[in-house]
Design a protein around this motif. Structure first.
Motif, mmCIF file in Angstrom:
data_model
loop_
_atom_site.group_PDB
_atom_site.id
_atom_site.type_symbol
_atom_site.label_atom_id
_atom_site.label_comp_id
_atom_site.label_asym_id
_atom_site.label_seq_id
_atom_site.Cartn_x
_atom_site.Cartn_y
_atom_site.Cartn_z
ATOM 1 N N HIS A 159 -43.380 -130.538 14.639
ATOM 2 C CA HIS A 159 -43.666 -129.704 15.588
ATOM 3 C C HIS A 159 -44.933 -128.655 15.630
ATOM 4 O O HIS A 159 -45.241 -128.156 16.303
ATOM 5 N N ASP A 160 -45.385 -128.552 13.870
ATOM 6 C CA ASP A 160 -46.368 -127.558 13.826
ATOM 7 C C ASP A 160 -47.620 -128.150 13.524
ATOM 8 O O ASP A 160 -48.683 -127.829 13.056
ATOM 9 N N HIS A 191 -51.368 -123.429 18.740
ATOM 10 C CA HIS A 191 -51.079 -124.522 18.076
ATOM 11 C C HIS A 191 -50.004 -125.522 18.872
ATOM 12 O O HIS A 191 -50.183 -126.702 18.468
ATOM 13 N N HIS A 226 -41.934 -126.103 21.558
ATOM 14 C CA HIS A 226 -41.287 -125.703 20.402
ATOM 15 C C HIS A 226 -41.191 -124.229 20.197
ATOM 16 O O HIS A 226 -40.429 -123.599 19.712
ATOM 17 N N GLN A 227 -42.170 -123.554 21.077
ATOM 18 C CA GLN A 227 -42.049 -122.089 20.692
ATOM 19 C C GLN A 227 -41.622 -121.155 21.934
ATOM 20 O O GLN A 227 -41.741 -119.957 22.032
HETATM 21 FE FE LIG Z 1 -44.564 -123.450 15.371
#
Ligand SMILES: [Fe+2]
Length: 357
Positions: free
Chosen positions: A210-211, A239, A263-264
């Motif tokens: 995810h990151d 990101h 995801h955010q």
């Molecule tokens: Fe993130």
């Protein structure tokens, strides 16, 4: 070319000779035997394809010859020649595997026809068996090749995921352990939600990576402990999109990139990068949001100690319908604490080999 090799078995010499002549004229290679014993010893020495045998002979009978010859070579064609009164025995012969029977006095054309038919049938049986055999071999071979190919693909998937994971590791200490835990949490929740294997695989990859977009964020922003300016914050927020762009170019991570991209996001629409609301947010990203929060709250951070599990759960309920999908929160709540703790300690399978090595 030889049409076939035939053994003629009869105790009457004139019958042996007639059959020998007729079948030799037809192009068959023929041999003669006076009885069952002689026939058997000839069968051992030469690859006969067909036996034409009388039933009633001194010594070994045609039926016994049939039994023994068939036991030694199941592909041997066998035609019984019998007197009218032995018709029942002839039928018995058929039951034992003879191709046909001829009744004396026989019509020579009928003999030739029977022999041709029996040999034709023999060829078909052998060809069919060989075909089956090759087919099975072919299928086995293809199956093996397919397994090999799948193994290679899986190995390259694992290598790719590992490479991506460790690329992130070099930039941001602590992220990798977080990714691993969150991945297990997500799988636990996803399974309880009834996601199928393929959906779980996508979820696993998306959550694990995810990151990943953080590898594109400059060090002085990514690694700075203090507060970021608004402009730096905006760079940090890219990101999610960077991650999507990175993964969507890798075929097997294309679907997972949607989770990375979203995801955010927050259930009430106040998240980023697109400000998606409710069910506009991909399901996997909604699952992620809850387990990510769980892990963040239950892990030590530089600015605060880890919360107890129960307190983290209470926070998640409080944010249900605001930050999180309330339906998923409900399923989240149904999973007992012990299962979360067990999932927390599990190593991720991409890492297993590395950890053992
Ligand atoms: Fe993130």
């Amino acid at each position: 070319m030889e049409k076939g090799i035939i053994l003629i078995v009869d105790d009457e010499e004139n019958i042996r000779d007639i059959l020998f002549e007729v079948l030799s004229n037809e192009g068959y290679e023929c041999e003669r035997a006076e009885g069952g014993e002689e026939a058997l010893s000839k069968l051992k020495r030469k690859p006969f394809q067909l036996v034409l045998s009388d039933i009633l002979m001194p010594g070994m009978s045609g039926i016994d010859l049939l039994k023994e010859a068939k036991a030694a070579d199941r592909d041997l064609s066998f035609i019984m020649v019998t007197a009218v009164h032995a018709a029942e025995t002839a039928i018995e012969a058929m039951r034992l595997g003879a191709d046909n029977y001829l009744i004396k006095p026989f019509n020579l054309d009928e003999v030739i026809l029977s022999v041709d038919k029996a040999l034709h049938r023999r060829r078909l049986i052998i060809e069919n068996r060989e075909y089956q055999f090759h087919l099975e071999r072919k299928v086995e071979e293809r199956t093996r090749e397919l397994h090999e190919a799948l193994k290679k693909i899986r190995a390259s998937y694992r290598a790719t995921l590992e490479a991506l994971g460790s690329a992130l590791d070099t930039r941001d200490i602590g992220t990798h352990a977080h990714s691993r835990r969150v991945t297990h949490y997500a799988l636990l929740l996803g399974r309880t939600l009834g996601m199928n294997d393929q959906e779980l695989e996508t979820l696993e990859r998306g959550v694990y990576l995810h990151d990943i977009g953080k590898i594109g964020i400059p060090d002085d922003i990514l690694l700075r402990p203090g507060k970021l300016t608004k402009q730096e914050m905006e760079i940090m927020m890219t990101h999610a999109e960077l991650g999507k762009r990175l993964l969507s170019k890798i075929d097997f991570l294309n679907e997972a990139s949607e989770i990375v991209y979203s995801h955010q996001e927050r259930y009430d629409g106040t998240g980023y990068p697109r400000g998606l609301k409710g069910e506009e947010i991909p399901f996997g990203a909604r699952v992620f949001a809850i387990v990510d929060a769980l892990d963040a709250m239950t892990s030590d951070r530089p600015y605060r100690r880890a919360l107890p599990f129960e307190a983290a759960r209470a926070e998640i309920i409080r944010a249900s319908g605001v930050q999180f999908d309330p339906n998923i929160v409900r399923v989240f709540m149904s999973i007992p604490k012990e299962q979360w703790l067990k999932a927390r300690e599990r190593p991720l399978h991409y890492e297993e080999e590395r950890e053992v090595a």
